[in-house]
Scaffold this active site. Structure first.
Site, PDB file in Angstrom:
ATOM      1  N   ARG A  54      23.498  42.965  38.018  1.00 46.99           N
ATOM      2  CA  ARG A  54      24.008  41.860  37.207  1.00 46.99           C
ATOM      3  C   ARG A  54      24.565  40.732  38.077  1.00 46.99           C
ATOM      4  O   ARG A  54      24.288  39.563  37.823  1.00 46.99           O
ATOM      5  CB  ARG A  54      25.050  42.346  36.202  1.00 46.99           C
ATOM      6  CG  ARG A  54      26.240  43.044  36.836  1.00 46.99           C
ATOM      7  CD  ARG A  54      27.420  43.082  35.887  1.00 46.99           C
ATOM      8  NE  ARG A  54      27.179  43.939  34.726  1.00 46.99           N
ATOM      9  CZ  ARG A  54      27.871  43.863  33.606  1.00 46.99           C
ATOM     10  NH1 ARG A  54      28.834  42.966  33.465  1.00 46.99           N
ATOM     11  NH2 ARG A  54      27.659  44.683  32.593  1.00 46.99           N
ATOM     12  N   THR A  55      25.294  41.062  39.116  1.00 50.20           N
ATOM     13  CA  THR A  55      25.834  40.001  39.978  1.00 50.20           C
ATOM     14  C   THR A  55      24.701  39.307  40.732  1.00 50.20           C
ATOM     15  O   THR A  55      24.683  38.091  40.884  1.00 50.20           O
ATOM     16  CB  THR A  55      26.851  40.592  40.971  1.00 50.20           C
ATOM     17  OG1 THR A  55      27.854  41.276  40.235  1.00 50.20           O
ATOM     18  CG2 THR A  55      27.497  39.508  41.814  1.00 50.20           C
ATOM     19  N   LYS A  82      25.828  54.485  58.116  1.00 50.58           N
ATOM     20  CA  LYS A  82      26.218  54.416  59.519  1.00 50.58           C
ATOM     21  C   LYS A  82      26.533  52.985  59.921  1.00 50.58           C
ATOM     22  O   LYS A  82      27.249  52.763  60.888  1.00 50.58           O
ATOM     23  CB  LYS A  82      25.114  54.991  60.399  1.00 50.58           C
ATOM     24  CG  LYS A  82      24.943  56.491  60.200  1.00 50.58           C
ATOM     25  CD  LYS A  82      23.747  57.004  60.972  1.00 50.58           C
ATOM     26  CE  LYS A  82      23.441  58.439  60.570  1.00 50.58           C
ATOM     27  NZ  LYS A  82      22.074  58.800  60.887  1.00 50.58           N
ATOM     28  N   ARG A 104      26.939  41.269  49.124  1.00 47.52           N
ATOM     29  CA  ARG A 104      27.663  42.350  48.445  1.00 47.52           C
ATOM     30  C   ARG A 104      27.637  43.553  49.384  1.00 47.52           C
ATOM     31  O   ARG A 104      26.578  43.876  49.932  1.00 47.52           O
ATOM     32  CB  ARG A 104      26.964  42.667  47.117  1.00 47.52           C
ATOM     33  CG  ARG A 104      27.338  44.011  46.475  1.00 47.52           C
ATOM     34  CD  ARG A 104      28.756  44.050  45.953  1.00 47.52           C
ATOM     35  NE  ARG A 104      28.968  43.209  44.801  1.00 47.52           N
ATOM     36  CZ  ARG A 104      29.006  43.628  43.530  1.00 47.52           C
ATOM     37  NH1 ARG A 104      28.823  44.892  43.246  1.00 47.52           N
ATOM     38  NH2 ARG A 104      29.228  42.775  42.558  1.00 47.52           N
ATOM     39  N   HIS A 132      36.321  39.598  45.133  1.00 48.33           N
ATOM     40  CA  HIS A 132      35.123  39.210  44.388  1.00 48.33           C
ATOM     41  C   HIS A 132      35.434  37.831  43.811  1.00 48.33           C
ATOM     42  O   HIS A 132      35.654  37.679  42.614  1.00 48.33           O
ATOM     43  CB  HIS A 132      34.852  40.245  43.288  1.00 48.33           C
ATOM     44  CG  HIS A 132      33.491  40.126  42.668  1.00 48.33           C
ATOM     45  ND1 HIS A 132      32.588  39.137  43.024  1.00 48.33           N
ATOM     46  CD2 HIS A 132      32.872  40.872  41.721  1.00 48.33           C
ATOM     47  CE1 HIS A 132      31.483  39.296  42.304  1.00 48.33           C
ATOM     48  NE2 HIS A 132      31.633  40.337  41.517  1.00 48.33           N
TER      49      HIS A 132
END
Lengths: 316, 185, 429
Positions: A54-55, A82, A104, A132
């Site tokens: 959605r973002t 890692k 993100r 955010h």
């Protein structure tokens, strides 16, 4: 402004300017052809190390409506546990002449670290529990426009309810909403309120019933099922009983009060009511508003051209 | 743009000159389009909006009983200098009428390089397909960089390219650039 | 008997003795101090006017990374960094790969260090095999191989039963257990000090209580068993108080603090720069003040670097997966001297005499500056300021937290076993 990394970096004036520009962008979204050529020739890459459809779609729609070219880089979380490839990934993508990264990541601070490895603008689309900022701007846009006070939230009280500890949305919203003059009340069990949050410009309470009838906005946070496993709460049932938004609590809210949630909702746990049945719900409006707000952010970072003007000496 | 009323510039149009010019432009629009039934005035944010309103008022005065469609357009997202200089969008576009098949009269205060008008022509496309687009400006100061010419002009005022032209309802003021003054003396 | 000319004489040095500072010449020949006095001459003369001359420094806490992580540091590069920092002996931490939990690995480190010959590398060994906290290492065999300090550093020994047995068993031998105090269950995923800063940055916190709980447990185990114990890199105000009380009770405990815990705070993590991630984490100004008080009143016995090199790729990752640790050997004197308000005598006690005693190497390090003593010497300025540059350091890694900072105090010469290994701030090899 070159990057948008944290809502804490924004001044009150920055926030107001972005929200005003979002009004402008909202008008574009109502047109028969909801697209302007503002960012023609700019390339925006969404780099999503943690999946969030959605973002990502909200940012990509925003970029496309400004005529930017968009690319997507998504990496499975497993290969990034890692973390080795982070710098290489960014340097490789940068070499493709990217103007902005929309990032993100499940780890706090990654967007800020990335600014060391690229000349492009970096927009934080959510990092760990940290920030955010575009969500908070969207929420501030939604609240100010709902109340018809585009530049201030003076006199308003907003309760942010639930798992504040693990919430980047809460941290960003605290910064943006208090800068607009709102009083913010954090409501949750002590285990889910960050250590020393008393030093923040907020009030802290441990009972939703105590504030639900007094606040202008009830902002519910997502409660994740796995929080039970590390003893943050005894059971989800007990959590819902104390902090869930139930029909009874909705019925006690002020008539004008809003219900918000950054999504995705955990129905039956954080949201017991059906938001469609709540007149004050702005949850879908938050999603809608995400696009003009992100357009405003993209245009401010990529289209306002302040520094370039100095460099070229353009005088028109 | 500094206020037209500020000191230090030469007043080239007074407020009476402006209202006479606007009335004349209104007559020319009527004449050229044989009425105003299909005409929509679109003021360019921000300087053109009050002139469009004034032209609308003049038209409705001359032709009692008609109502002229009007709106405003912000072209900042269509400019060709995005990323070169700071751009702050003016008030949002406000066009509620369908422009398809109508005659749009774009209205601005000063016509200069023509780049803003070019941006406006592109922006109008997103609101439909007008039958024709005409251009009305209060001041044409020259120095065009694109093949654009006005259909209605309040006054032609030759300027140096970096003179400053300020317009509001109280008048039009030109402040000469420094070297222009030196050449003149 | 012919009196030969000394090989090397430092002239006009401020010689640091426990009783005070005396200006004198110090002559060295064949690895031994052969003269302390005035008007000495020799084959090579170095003007040490305005410089302090003391026994060489001893670092209780150095990660040399070899064997296993040679891309971060080797015994050679680490020895060079140590010599440049004024160290004539370093205790090599056992968290290598393979771990220093058996005689073979310990011998490898000792022999490699001898080849390099820039300082003495004294291996420590693990308390438990593989630092897994389950099975004790062969203490006696390792003791015979020269190991005096045993530690699972990097991990605390979590199991109280294992720690009790280790203390009881070690009591029969001339060794000391060194504990990394951290209750692992309370620091899962921890990135930095648990406080307001960590809350704002949205990362899991490393609470002070995780250090203090284990410290408290082990002080009580020392009380029970009577075995000595050394506490590594204490970082909190509460820890200082616990050790202070244990010492007041006469318990055989010693404690170290790192230069970075005396100089840097958790706020430096605000930019998510992984160079500031360290374990235990940088804490608050209040903790720094308490540590300084502990240094001043003798609660803290030693300054130890916890020199922990990491190659750049290891640190160019998200902060929650970045390995903790920072360089320290070359900056220790300067940082400690800048941060602390103590005399040069106390500084040498913290950097040389006490750590040599704790490490059980006081027969050859941390010795008096006197005729007949092994020439393990550091000559340094306590007033010279210099800008730290990560690119100018000898370490193979660049993860110094002091890059761009100005510190006061610099080593000019280091003499190891009579050899001038650092000459005018440069290592000879």
């Amino acid at each position: 402004m070159k990057h948008l990394l944290s809502a804490q970096d924004l001044t009150q004036n920055d926030i107001i300017a972005l929200l005003d520009m979002a009004d402008h962008m909202a008008e574009i979204n109502t047109r028969p052809v909801p697209k302007v050529p503002a960012l023609r020739g700019k390339t925006v890459v969404s780099v999503f190390f943690e999946d969030s459809t959605r973002t990502r779609l909200s940012f990509e729609t925003a970029a496309k409506r400004l005529s930017a070219d968009t690319m997507t880089f998504s990496a499975s979380t497993s290969s990034l546990n890692k973390g080795e490839s982070l710098r290489d990934t960014i340097e490789t993508l940068s070499a493709m002449r990217v103007d902005a990264f929309v990032v993100r990541h499940k780890s706090s601070g990654v967007p800020l670290q990335i600014t060391e490895w690229t000349d492009a603008s970096v927009i934080n689309a959510g990092d760990g529990w940290h920030q955010h900022p575009t969500q908070a701007l969207t929420d501030a846009f939604t609240i100010t426009r709902s109340f018809g006070t585009p530049h201030t939230l003076e006199g308003r009280t907003i309760a942010i309810v639930g798992d504040v500890l693990h919430s980047r949305v809460a941290r960003s919203n605290i910064a943006v909403l208090t800068k607009l003059g709102a009083k913010v009340v954090l409501v949750g069990p002590s285990t889910l309120i960050p250590i020393q949050a008393q030093q923040w410009p907020v009030e802290i309470l441990h009972s939703l019933d105590e504030v639900v009838a007094e606040v202008d906005v009830v902002y519910m946070l997502r409660m994740q099922r796995e929080r039970m496993e590390t003893a943050f709460v005894p059971s989800l049932g007990e959590y819902t009983a104390r902090f869930g938004l139930t029909p009874d609590r909705v019925s006690r809210m002020l008539a004008h009060a809003l219900v918000m949630h950054p999504g995705p909702m955990n129905r039956g746990i954080d949201m017991v009511v059906d938001p469609a049945q709540v007149s004050g719900s702005r949850i879908l409006q938050q999603v809608t508003n995400g696009i003009p707000v992100r357009m405003a952010v993209l245009f401010t970072l990529l289209g306002s051209g302040g520094s370039t003007a100095l460099a070229t000496g353009a005088d028109l | 743009m500094s206020s037209a009323g500020s000191l230090g510039g030469a007043v080239v149009l007074t407020s009476q000159d402006i209202s006479r010019a606007i009335t004349r432009i209104a007559h020319e629009i009527l004449e050229r389009n044989r009425g105003v039934d299909d005409v929509v005035l679109v003021g360019m944010q921000r300087g053109g909006v009050w002139i469009a309103d004034a032209i609308k008022a003049a038209l409705e005065r001359v032709e009692p009983g008609v109502s002229v469609g009007a709106g405003s357009i912000d072209v900042s997202m269509y400019r060709d200098d995005i990323g070169i200089r700071p751009i702050v969008p003016a008030a949002a576009t406000d066009i509620t009428v369908d422009l398809s098949g109508r005659t749009v009269v774009l209205v601005d205060d000063v016509l200069y390089t023509g780049r803003t008008v070019r941006a406006a022509l592109e922006a109008l496309n997103d609101y439909g397909r007008p039958r024709a687009v005409q251009l009305a400006v209060l001041v044409d100061r020259g120095h065009r960089e694109l093949p654009i010419r006005p259909d209605y002009v309040g006054k032609n005022i030759p300027t140096h390219f970096d003179d400053e032209v300020a317009v509001d309802e109280s008048g039009v003021v030109i402040t000469l650039a420094k070297h222009t003054k030196e050449n003149a003396s | 008997m012919t009196k030969s000319i000394p090989e090397l004489v430092f002239q006009n040095a401020s010689v640091v003795h426990p009783t005070g500072i005396v200006v004198a010449d110090v002559a060295i020949s064949k690895g031994i101090i052969v003269g302390v006095g005035t008007g000495l001459t020799g084959a090579r003369l170095i003007d040490a006017t305005g410089l302090h001359l003391s026994s060489g420094f001893v670092d209780l806490h150095t990660h040399l990374r070899e064997p296993g992580k040679e891309e971060a540091e080797t015994i050679q590069t680490g020895s060079r960094a140590a010599a440049l920092g004024g160290y004539t002996a370093v205790i090599a931490m056992p968290n290598t790969d393979p771990s220093q939990d058996c005689v073979a690995v310990v011998r490898f480190v000792q022999e490699k260090a001898k080849e390099v010959g820039l300082c003495e590398v004294v291996p420590s060994a693990c308390i438990t095999v593989g630092r897994r906290g389950e099975q004790l290492v062969p203490f006696a065999a390792l003791h015979e191989a020269g190991v005096r300090i045993f530690t699972d550093d990097g991990n605390g020994v979590q199991d109280p039963l294992i720690m009790r047995r280790a203390l009881e068993y070690s009591r029969d031998l001339d060794i000391v257990l060194a504990q990394h105090c951290e209750v692992a269950r309370l620091t899962q995923g921890a990135v930095m000090h648990e406080g307001e800063c960590c809350s704002s940055l949205g990362v899991p916190g490393w609470p002070a209580i995780a250090e203090e709980l284990m410290l408290h447990r082990d002080i009580e185990l020392v009380r029970l068993t009577g075995a000595p114990m050394h506490f590594l890199h204490l970082s909190t105000a509460g820890s200082v108080e616990l050790v202070r009380r244990a010492k007041a009770d006469g318990l055989p405990v010693t404690a170290e603090v790192t230069p970075h815990h005396l100089a840097l705070t958790d706020e430096l993590l605000g930019g998510f720069d992984t160079v500031f991630k360290v374990n235990p984490p940088l804490r608050t100004w209040a903790d720094i003040q308490a540590l300084k008080d502990g240094v001043a009143d003798g609660t803290i016995d030693a300054i130890a670097t916890d020199h922990a090199p990491h190659a750049a790729p290891a640190k160019d990752v998200p902060i929650d997966v970045a390995p903790p640790g920072m360089l320290g050997l070359e900056t220790a004197l300067g940082v400690a001297n800048t941060a602390l308000d103590v005399s040069e005598v106390r500084l040498v006690e913290l950097l040389s005499w006490n750590p040599a005693r704790i490490a059980g190497i006081q027969d050859r390090h941390g010795r008096p500056i006197a005729v007949g003593e092994v020439a393990n010497i550091a000559v340094w300025s306590s007033t010279k300021t210099w800008d730290v540059s990560r690119d100018a350091l000898a370490s193979k890694s660049k993860n110094t937290p002091y890059h761009g900072m100005t510190i006061r105090g610099k080593v000019k010469y280091t003499v190891f076993n009579g050899e001038l290994v650092v000459n005018d701030e440069r290592a000879v090899r």
